[in-house]
Design an enzyme around this catalytic site. Structure first.
Site, PDB file in Angstrom:
ATOM      1  CG  LEU A  18      -2.132  -0.896   1.208  1.00  0.00           C
ATOM      2  CD1 LEU A  18      -2.800  -0.919   2.573  1.00  0.00           C
ATOM      3  CD2 LEU A  18      -3.114  -0.447   0.146  1.00  0.00           C
ATOM      4  CB  VAL A  26       1.470   0.273   4.941  1.00  0.00           C
ATOM      5  CG1 VAL A  26       0.038  -0.124   5.287  1.00  0.00           C
ATOM      6  CG2 VAL A  26       2.051   1.149   6.050  1.00  0.00           C
ATOM      7  CG  ASP A 139       6.038  14.412  11.690  1.00  0.00           C
ATOM      8  OD1 ASP A 139       6.208  15.541  11.175  1.00  0.00           O
ATOM      9  OD2 ASP A 139       6.259  13.350  11.088  1.00  0.00           O
TER      10      ASP A 139
END
Length: 213
Positions: A18, A26, A139
């Site tokens: 992905l 992922v 972040d």
């Protein structure tokens, strides 16, 4: 990705990739339409092990529908920590695709001002839900925020959030200058506790980008 992986004693069969980043990759999980798995690169797993175990144990995945929090700890066949499973954000695109006028015409061709306002509202609600769970994003950046064709928002990269478990604070170790307030510019994130006010600065920048093009 080669190797055999397990979550709660159940074997995972990795599907197509992905996405890939500096820490890991992922993958889809074969037989699961709503769950994905993040597998850390060699050398990164040990750094994240304790934090991911603590996040799973805290049940963060049940605190917000806006965030792909770790669901289960994933191990290799030899029992070593490898990564975690999480909710899959299928059909979502990065918030940059929405606030950039050129990419918006291509990726969100029907988006109007009302759509942008809904996305901004949902982004704000997502950040608020993270703070309510006791985490700080730290972040904030355009690549970690995804938007659907219905203006729904999901945050990924939750393993980089600042998270406190008992007496231990797992800090957010990175940041993008564009979304970092002045008082943190040049700071060492490894030694800095981020606050909800720091997140508010990054959110304000994103809201400006969404609403003022």
């Amino acid at each position: 990705m080669s190797g055999t992986f397990f979550a709660n004693g159940k074997k995972l069969i990795l599907g197509p990739l992905l996405g890939k980043g500096g820490e890991g990759a992922v993958y889809n999980i074969s037989g699961s339409s709503d769950t994905a798995v993040k597998i850390y690169n060699d050398g990164k797993a040990a750094e994240r092990h304790e934090k991911i175990v603590a996040m799973v144990a805290a049940g963060l995945s049940g605190t917000s529908a806006y965030v792909a929090y770790p669901l289960e700890v994933v191990t290799r066949q030899n029992g070593k920590f490898a990564g975690f499973t999480m909710k899959k954000a299928a059909g979502f695109k990065t918030v940059h695709d929405l606030y950039g006028p050129g990419s918006r015409r291509a990726e969100f061709p029907t988006a109007d001002v009302r759509f942008l306002v809904r996305a901004a509202y949902n982004l704000s609600a997502a950040i608020a839900s993270i703070h309510k769970s006791g985490c700080v994003v730290g972040d904030i950046n355009h690549s970690g925020i995804l938007v659907s064709s219905q203006a729904l928002v999901t945050l990924i990269d939750s393993d980089s959030f600042q998270f406190r478990s008992n007496s231990r604070t797992y800090r957010s170790l990175v940041g993008v200058a564009e979304y970092t307030p002045a008082e943190l510019q040049g700071a060492s994130f490894e030694r800095t506790d981020r606050t909800t006010n720091h997140d508010a600065f990054g959110l304000a920048v994103l809201l400006f980008q969404l609403l003022f093009l």
